[in-house]
Design an enzyme around this catalytic site. Structure first.
Site, PDB file in Angstrom:
ATOM      1  N   ARG A   1      89.877  67.261  32.642  1.00 43.22           N
ATOM      2  CA  ARG A   1      89.385  68.367  33.468  1.00 43.22           C
ATOM      3  C   ARG A   1      90.437  68.777  34.495  1.00 43.22           C
ATOM      4  NH1 ARG A   1      84.750  70.956  35.724  1.00 43.22           N
ATOM      5  NH2 ARG A   1      84.608  70.809  37.994  1.00 43.22           N
TER       6      ARG A   1
ATOM      7  N   HIS B   1      87.902  62.828  33.310  1.00 46.44           N
ATOM      8  CA  HIS B   1      88.236  63.507  34.558  1.00 46.44           C
ATOM      9  C   HIS B   1      89.676  64.012  34.531  1.00 46.44           C
ATOM     10  CE1 HIS B   1      86.738  64.664  38.381  1.00 46.44           C
ATOM     11  NE2 HIS B   1      87.576  63.934  39.090  1.00 46.44           N
TER      12      HIS B   1
ATOM     13  N   ARG C   1      82.971  68.709  33.021  1.00 48.10           N
ATOM     14  CA  ARG C   1      82.775  67.361  33.542  1.00 48.10           C
ATOM     15  C   ARG C   1      82.158  66.504  32.440  1.00 48.10           C
ATOM     16  NH1 ARG C   1      80.638  70.778  37.696  1.00 48.10           N
ATOM     17  NH2 ARG C   1      81.776  70.622  39.674  1.00 48.10           N
TER      18      ARG C   1
ATOM     19  N   LYS D   1      76.697  70.602  38.590  1.00 50.18           N
ATOM     20  CA  LYS D   1      76.151  69.908  39.754  1.00 50.18           C
ATOM     21  C   LYS D   1      75.116  70.785  40.452  1.00 50.18           C
ATOM     22  CE  LYS D   1      79.975  66.800  40.890  1.00 50.18           C
ATOM     23  NZ  LYS D   1      80.963  66.391  41.926  1.00 50.18           N
TER      24      LYS D   1
ATOM     25  N   HIS E   1      82.889  74.898  40.735  1.00 53.02           N
ATOM     26  CA  HIS E   1      83.032  74.386  42.101  1.00 53.02           C
ATOM     27  C   HIS E   1      82.263  75.282  43.066  1.00 53.02           C
ATOM     28  CE1 HIS E   1      87.083  72.174  41.215  1.00 53.02           C
ATOM     29  NE2 HIS E   1      86.023  71.442  40.933  1.00 53.02           N
TER      30      HIS E   1
ATOM     31  N   TYR F   1      94.274  71.997  43.525  1.00 50.18           N
ATOM     32  CA  TYR F   1      95.155  72.077  42.364  1.00 50.18           C
ATOM     33  C   TYR F   1      96.393  72.908  42.635  1.00 50.18           C
ATOM     34  CZ  TYR F   1      91.108  70.179  39.944  1.00 50.18           C
ATOM     35  OH  TYR F   1      90.061  69.383  39.571  1.00 50.18           O
TER      36      TYR F   1
END
Length: 295
Positions: free
Chosen positions: A240, A237, A146, A170, A263, A272
């Site tokens: 990625r 983005h 990211r 994150k 994730h 995806y």
């Protein structure tokens, strides 16, 4: 004649005006409430939840976008709250209503050959900024980072000899992501020309030696794409997304890609798998999107 449910429409809009709402917002609220009134039973001064559900379904059947429905539902809910506070409504009939979910927006992916061709452009040996930008692109696409993760990287997070980069994602969740051999080479070239001031730990720095901010990183990427004659806008983005999409196309190992991307939920990665890759179909001799390179 105004619907009885809207008897307090003007006082309500006056209150919104006093709260500083813009004329555009007021017009939208008026329009959404008048549209609702046309869908309610003629004398329903106290509409029920079932009335509101029917109104929402009718708008949905007319083809209105879920985002528009969500906005209208917000306007209805707030007006009902106003009536409730004025003791003109017994309950809020839309308090628990939810708009239909919008269709899932699939990520854009750049064709593998195209992005590899862009990254493989010859680099000037004496341009420190271009060398730095090339290293950033290699990490964004080669490791699927990211933009915020790229920004947060410190020099000590990169283990060139081991071929890993320690990433803080994150929720402060840390993970180790493998580096491609191209990323290792690009980072080694960059570190040799990196400008840094005393006590600065950032991996990617500006020409003044301080940590490069995310906005500048994005601008430099856009400039890099333009310099390499890309006819497509390329964002961090998008790189990625392309990394994840190409990797999943080759390996089909959703859980492995989930771990690499950082994730928390598997469903976030599974989006995806829904991409149409017919125009990207290729024969891979490795699962990594940077496996095939010019000699």
């Amino acid at each position: 004649m105004l619907h009885p449910f809207l008897a307090q429409l003007e006082p309500y809009l006056t209150q919104l005006t006093q709260q500083g709402k813009s004329p555009h917002t007021l017009a939208a609220y008026r329009r959404d409430l008048l549209e609702l009134a046309n869908l309610l039973p003629p004398h329903a001064a106290q509409p029920t939840r079932a009335d509101m559900v029917r109104a929402l379904k009718q708008l949905s059947q007319r083809g209105q976008h879920p985002r528009s429905l969500a906005r209208k539902l917000t306007a209805w809910r707030q007006f009902c709250e106003y009536l409730l506070n004025m003791q003109l409504l017994n309950t809020n009939p839309v308090a628990t209503l939810k708009a239909p979910k919008p269709p899932e927006r699939l990520p854009k992916a750049i064709e593998r050959e195209k992005i590899n061709h862009l990254i493989d452009q010859d680099m000037p040996d004496d341009d420190a900024l271009q060398i730095r930008d090339h290293a950033m692109v290699e990490l964004l696409y080669g490791s699927g980072l990211r933009l915020s993760e790229l920004y947060a990287l410190n020099v000590d997070d990169v283990l060139l000899d081991a071929g890993w980069v320690q990433v803080s994602g994150k929720g402060s969740r840390e993970r180790q992501v493998p580096l491609t051999r191209q990323s290792v080479a690009a980072l080694a070239d960059y570190l040799a020309v990196r400008v840094v001031v005393a006590d600065e730990t950032a991996l990617f720095t500006s020409q003044h030696g301080r940590r490069l901010c995310t906005r500048q990183m994005a601008k430099r990427l856009a400039a890099w794409a333009q310099k390499n004659q890309s006819n497509q806008h390329i964002s961090p983005h998008m790189l990625r997304h392309s990394y994840a999409s190409h990797l999943l196309q080759a390996s089909r190992d959703v859980r492995a890609v989930q771990e690499l991307l950082g994730h928390q939920s598997l469903s976030t990665t599974q989006i995806y798998t829904k991409l149409d890759f017919e125009h990207l179909a290729q024969v891979y001799d490795d699962t990594h999107p940077r496996a095939k390179r010019k000699k």
